[in-house]
Design a protein around this motif. Structure first.
Motif, mmCIF file in Angstrom:
data_model
loop_
_atom_site.group_PDB
_atom_site.id
_atom_site.type_symbol
_atom_site.label_atom_id
_atom_site.label_comp_id
_atom_site.label_asym_id
_atom_site.label_seq_id
_atom_site.Cartn_x
_atom_site.Cartn_y
_atom_site.Cartn_z
ATOM 1 N N PRO A 347 -13.862 38.654 -27.643
ATOM 2 C CA PRO A 347 -15.000 39.019 -26.791
ATOM 3 C C PRO A 347 -14.836 40.428 -26.239
ATOM 4 O O PRO A 347 -13.711 40.898 -26.021
ATOM 5 C CB PRO A 347 -14.957 37.969 -25.677
ATOM 6 C CG PRO A 347 -14.148 36.841 -26.214
ATOM 7 C CD PRO A 347 -13.171 37.443 -27.168
ATOM 8 N N THR A 348 -15.947 41.085 -25.969
ATOM 9 C CA THR A 348 -15.863 42.477 -25.530
ATOM 10 C C THR A 348 -15.244 42.619 -24.148
ATOM 11 O O THR A 348 -14.639 43.661 -23.861
ATOM 12 C CB THR A 348 -17.244 43.148 -25.551
ATOM 13 O OG1 THR A 348 -18.176 42.339 -24.835
ATOM 14 C CG2 THR A 348 -17.731 43.324 -26.976
ATOM 15 N N TYR A 349 -15.359 41.599 -23.297
ATOM 16 C CA TYR A 349 -14.714 41.734 -21.991
ATOM 17 C C TYR A 349 -13.192 41.708 -22.132
ATOM 18 O O TYR A 349 -12.471 42.266 -21.294
ATOM 19 C CB TYR A 349 -15.205 40.652 -21.022
ATOM 20 C CG TYR A 349 -14.592 39.288 -21.168
ATOM 21 C CD1 TYR A 349 -13.494 38.907 -20.397
ATOM 22 C CD2 TYR A 349 -15.117 38.356 -22.056
ATOM 23 C CE1 TYR A 349 -12.934 37.642 -20.525
ATOM 24 C CE2 TYR A 349 -14.577 37.104 -22.188
ATOM 25 C CZ TYR A 349 -13.484 36.741 -21.412
ATOM 26 O OH TYR A 349 -12.924 35.486 -21.546
ATOM 27 N N TYR A 372 -21.304 36.542 -18.868
ATOM 28 C CA TYR A 372 -20.857 35.401 -19.661
ATOM 29 C C TYR A 372 -21.160 34.098 -18.930
ATOM 30 O O TYR A 372 -20.885 33.974 -17.733
ATOM 31 C CB TYR A 372 -19.354 35.495 -19.965
ATOM 32 C CG TYR A 372 -19.018 36.588 -20.940
ATOM 33 C CD1 TYR A 372 -18.905 36.331 -22.303
ATOM 34 C CD2 TYR A 372 -18.844 37.899 -20.501
ATOM 35 C CE1 TYR A 372 -18.612 37.347 -23.202
ATOM 36 C CE2 TYR A 372 -18.554 38.916 -21.393
ATOM 37 C CZ TYR A 372 -18.435 38.642 -22.742
ATOM 38 O OH TYR A 372 -18.161 39.646 -23.634
ATOM 39 N N SER A 485 -21.751 35.109 -24.223
ATOM 40 C CA SER A 485 -22.495 36.210 -23.619
ATOM 41 C C SER A 485 -23.960 35.814 -23.485
ATOM 42 O O SER A 485 -24.511 35.089 -24.318
ATOM 43 C CB SER A 485 -22.370 37.482 -24.454
ATOM 44 O OG SER A 485 -22.775 37.266 -25.786
ATOM 45 N N MET A 497 -22.708 48.203 -27.223
ATOM 46 C CA MET A 497 -22.614 47.253 -28.334
ATOM 47 C C MET A 497 -23.034 47.924 -29.638
ATOM 48 O O MET A 497 -22.418 47.710 -30.696
ATOM 49 C CB MET A 497 -23.487 46.034 -28.063
ATOM 50 C CG MET A 497 -23.022 45.170 -26.914
ATOM 51 S SD MET A 497 -21.369 44.496 -27.171
ATOM 52 C CE MET A 497 -21.263 43.418 -25.722
ATOM 53 N N HIS A 511 -17.366 40.350 -33.496
ATOM 54 C CA HIS A 511 -17.547 39.231 -32.560
ATOM 55 C C HIS A 511 -19.038 39.034 -32.345
ATOM 56 O O HIS A 511 -19.820 39.978 -32.453
ATOM 57 C CB HIS A 511 -16.863 39.528 -31.224
ATOM 58 C CG HIS A 511 -16.712 38.316 -30.350
ATOM 59 N ND1 HIS A 511 -17.684 37.912 -29.469
ATOM 60 C CD2 HIS A 511 -15.698 37.414 -30.235
ATOM 61 C CE1 HIS A 511 -17.281 36.815 -28.848
ATOM 62 N NE2 HIS A 511 -16.098 36.487 -29.291
ATOM 63 N N ASP A 513 -20.501 38.818 -29.677
ATOM 64 C CA ASP A 513 -20.926 39.694 -28.578
ATOM 65 C C ASP A 513 -21.678 40.921 -29.082
ATOM 66 O O ASP A 513 -22.548 41.447 -28.380
ATOM 67 C CB ASP A 513 -19.714 40.179 -27.779
ATOM 68 C CG ASP A 513 -19.229 39.167 -26.765
ATOM 69 O OD1 ASP A 513 -19.759 38.041 -26.757
ATOM 70 O OD2 ASP A 513 -18.318 39.489 -25.989
ATOM 71 N N SER A 518 -23.999 34.134 -28.541
ATOM 72 C CA SER A 518 -22.930 33.460 -29.257
ATOM 73 C C SER A 518 -23.466 32.365 -30.169
ATOM 74 O O SER A 518 -23.674 31.233 -29.734
ATOM 75 C CB SER A 518 -21.935 32.861 -28.255
ATOM 76 O OG SER A 518 -20.880 32.195 -28.918
#
Length: 536
Positions: A347-349, A372, A485, A497, A511, A513, A518
């Protein structure tokens, strides 16, 4: 993992006195198991605690960091392209949101549990399904032939509304005619939008989403919520609004008054895959949710998986280095992976904390990390089936006309037996959409096992009353604080993104994201793309 005990009521054989004191004939003690996948690793990563030096250095050509759908798709595709020198680092939980579990020989999902029939544009999904033998004939035709074991069996779905079960999720029985007319008008509009192309010649709503039309007439839908779109188009039916809100909570983890109208309509308008041996709009499913599917991808890839979580990823003169750790009795152990290329399938976080100088790729964590949605999935092992209310019989997916619960899925539904099995698993889903994501995560951390159970079984108590507890042998509850997300309005114009989607170098990103929500089709697409770039 935390183990606590709670008390449940039992001893009632029928529904007649389900809500009465007489129904509670005895107490049963159950020991639930609470799972927080990724919590300890995530907190360790967040807090940046001291790490010991690496005890091992591993060299490989391609490192895949994350074992969810995107990472496993990348591994599968790399193998198809003749690349076998690769290593996968699991991340906090093997298989991510596609994970599952089992009570003995009874499998169950702890995340995603179905896959819609892929539409013609989802060539990458059809390629996977054909390679695994799930599509048996005509994989890229209008109507492929699927392995019937995995096509959802009837009865498919039902809704508990006004005290009895009805077929389907859209409330219809006892609903005024003017509301039924609005239902019909909405689905007629969906059919129109499914076939519509923008001024650029592209279909308006497509999987993968990057192939959807960029016509401003239609991208403008991303600037408003689905609820606002309904109101602007004169849809007033309470039951239609409930249904569309349910679908947003089910697919995106949040309410329709917070979801982009583009994303809300995409839910319906992009899913129109057909099959030679199934009805339109059906699903593929397995008792263990999507875990059997991703395990098949893993086997087909031949990849070596290693337990651990990447805590640092950086470029070097010869490629990349990924420092990874795993917790052993609460203490970290580390190892270093050196590779020519790395696929960052997280995930991007998380990637924002792991990838060195992620801002250099055009991604600003302060602006571009999405919200999220938290989820709770509870799996109830039942020693017998509870008695049913009148109406539609027990189905695969069973929904109660309420919020925040999303109903429950029956794990043994796909079994082909002369008679029902003695035991089964009911998998109850809850999106904590009745509160903000931050407050939901705080509640999940602070809630007692009794409070978590009360939320997890709310729909089941509505459906079965006090008798349900007497059927329960065990409960496992999985809590995902950052499950998916959320596609808020303007999610499609997220510049960060877009920047990560276009990266082509020694570090590649893969991903769901990257698409903003999702779902299997999107995660698989970015894994597929990353593999083709990494193979060069």
């Amino acid at each position: 993992m935390l183990r606590r005990s709670f008390l449940v009521w039992g001893g009632m054989a029928g529904l007649a006195a389900a809500g009465s004191v007489a129904g509670f004939q005895r107490w049963q003690e159950i020991t639930p198991v609470l799972h927080y996948p990724g919590r300890d690793e995530g907190h360790f990563l967040r807090d940046r605690k001291a790490l010991p030096p690496p005890s091992e250095v591993i060299d490989t050509d391609i490192a895949i960091l994350g074992s969810g759908v995107a990472g496993l798709t990348a591994a599968w595709k790399l193998n198809k392209l003749g690349k076998t020198d690769m290593l996968m680092i699991d991340g906090p939980q093997a298989y991510g949101n596609a994970a599952g579990g089992a009570f003995g020989d009874l499998a169950y999902p702890t995340g995603a549990h179905y896959l819609p029939l892929p539409s013609p544009e989802s060539v990458h999904v059809r390629e996977i399904l054909a390679d695994l033998g799930i599509i048996q004939q005509d994989a890229f035709g209008d109507k492929p032939y699927y392995d019937e074991r995995f096509i959802l069996h009837a009865p498919e779905e039902r809704l508990l509304h006004d005290g009895h079960w009805q077929e389907g999720f859209m409330p219809t029985e006892g609903v005024p005619q003017w509301e039924l007319d609005e239902h019909a008008r909405f689905f007629k509009e969906v059919e129109r939008l499914r076939q519509l192309h923008g001024a650029d010649g592209r279909r308006v709503f497509v999987f993968p989403t990057v192939m959807s039309s960029e016509d401003p007439v239609w991208t403008a839908l991303d600037r408003i919520t689905l609820k606002a779109w309904l109101e602007q188009n004169g849809y007033r039916s309470p039951t239609l609004h409930w249904y569309l809100n349910y679908c947003c909570r089910d697919d995106y983890g949040t309410r329709y008054d917070q979801v982009s109208a583009w994303a809300g309509l995409h839910y319906y308008c992009s899913r129109w895959g057909k099959a030679a041996n199934a009805n339109d709009g059906t699903w593929l499913t397995w008792p263990g949710g999507l875990q059997p599917l991703v395990r098949g991808m893993e086997r087909a890839s031949g990849i070596e998986r290693r337990a651990g979580t990447c805590i640092s990823l950086k470029k070097t003169a010869s490629g990349v280095e990924a420092l990874c750790f795993r917790l052993e009795a609460g203490k970290p152990a580390t190892y270093l992976v050196r590779a020519r290329k790395a696929i960052c399938a997280m995930p991007t976080y998380v990637a924002a904390r792991v990838v060195e100088n992620i801002a250099g790729y055009g991604f600003d964590p302060a602006q571009h990390i999405p919200e999220y949605a938290p989820w709770l999935v509870a799996n109830f092992l039942l020693k017998r089936f509870p008695d049913e209310l009148p109406g539609q019989p027990l189905s695969w997916d069973n929904v109660v006309y309420s919020e925040p619960g999303l109903g429950f899925v029956v794990s043994t539904h796909q079994d082909i037996r002369v008679r029902p099995p003695e035991k089964t698993v009911f998998s109850a889903y809850v999106a904590l959409s009745d509160r903000t994501a931050v407050n939901a995560r705080r509640w999940m951390v602070a809630a007692s096992p009794e409070e978590l159970l009360a939320l997890a079984c709310a729909d089941l108590k509505t459906a079965y009353g006090a008798q349900f507890a007497a059927c329960v042998e065990r409960v496992d509850i999985t809590l995902r604080g950052h499950a998916m997300s959320v596609p808020w309005p303007n999610f499609r114009s997220n510049a960060g993104m877009k920047a990560l989607r276009e990266v082509d170098g020694s570090i590649l990103f893969a991903h769901a994201d990257l698409s903003g929500f999702s779902v299997f089709e999107e995660a698989a697409w970015w894994g597929y793309r990353a593999a083709t770039l990494a193979a060069k």
